[in-house]
Design an enzyme around this catalytic site. Sequence first.
Site, short mmCIF file in Angstrom:
data_model
loop_
_atom_site.label_atom_id
_atom_site.label_comp_id
_atom_site.label_asym_id
_atom_site.label_seq_id
_atom_site.Cartn_x
_atom_site.Cartn_y
_atom_site.Cartn_z
CG HIS A 52 -13.71 -5.24 -9.15
ND1 HIS A 52 -13.53 -4.14 -9.97
CD2 HIS A 52 -14.95 -5.70 -9.41
CE1 HIS A 52 -14.64 -3.96 -10.68
NE2 HIS A 52 -15.51 -4.88 -10.36
CB SER A 55 -9.14 3.72 2.61
OG SER A 55 -9.91 2.96 1.70
CG MET A 59 -8.87 4.57 -9.73
SD MET A 59 -9.92 3.13 -9.39
CE MET A 59 -11.44 3.69 -10.07
C1 GRF Z 1 -12.84 2.30 -3.64
O1 GRF Z 1 -14.00 2.59 -4.40
C2 GRF Z 1 -12.64 0.84 -3.57
O2 GRF Z 1 -13.87 0.17 -3.65
C3 GRF Z 1 -11.81 0.51 -4.78
O3 GRF Z 1 -11.05 1.67 -5.07
C4 GRF Z 1 -11.67 2.82 -4.45
C5 GRF Z 1 -10.72 3.60 -3.61
O4 GRF Z 1 -10.11 2.75 -2.71
N1 GRF Z 1 -10.95 -0.61 -4.49
P1 GRF Z 1 -8.93 3.32 -1.72
O5 GRF Z 1 -9.62 4.05 -0.61
O6 GRF Z 1 -8.07 4.27 -2.56
O7 GRF Z 1 -8.20 2.09 -1.26
#
Ligand code: GRF
Length: 194
Positions: free
Chosen positions: A108, A12, A89
């Site tokens: 973060h 996202s 991640m």
């Molecule tokens: C979310 O928990 C965000 O807080 C952290 O990574 C997770 C997924 O983000 N940055 P996204 O929707 O894949 O960008």
Amino acid sequence: LRVAILISGGGSNMIKLLESMRDDHPARAVLVASNDANAAGLQKAARLGVATAAIDHRPYGKDRAAFEAELLKPILAAQPDIVCLAGFMRVLTPDFVGRFAGRMLNIHPSLLPKYPGLHTHARALEAGDAEAGCTVHEVTPVLDDGPILGQARVAIAPGDTPETLAARVLVQEHRLYPAVLRRFAQGDRTPLFT
Ligand code: GRF
């Protein structure tokens, strides 16, 4: 300027970054890469016309260097000026980070230096904090530790759960990251606090 974005899941934040890099913007996305071929963000990026790459980290086990050597291939081929970690991640080694020193950003979901690492919202709730938020920082070899480029704060509400808090913080991530990337791409590193 050429931007590569690394994701692990829904992406996202990556989508918001792509949407922010329109014609009047100094940067454009040249690659979206993931450590998971099933990351939903890859299809979204492809639909928006951005080149994608997926290197599954699992076959490499604990050999981070071998995984990163593969991940580097499409990234270096894309010749990015800036690399944005967005919901990525995997911990990156100092060698990988060093290749993009001063030009790799991460978002973060906490008000760093509080709560580096995982489960940030549960930790803020457990601590009884009045506020939570997100931070965009330059990536350095120490996890979640580099110079802060921006922060956004949200109030913690009574009855908040990690999920409700995460959802509120994510809205701020989606505003903060594009704003910081635009400034960073213009050579402005003054931190943005909203
Ligand atoms: C979310 O928990 C965000 O807080 C952290 O990574 C997770 C997924 O983000 N940055 P996204 O929707 O894949 O960008």
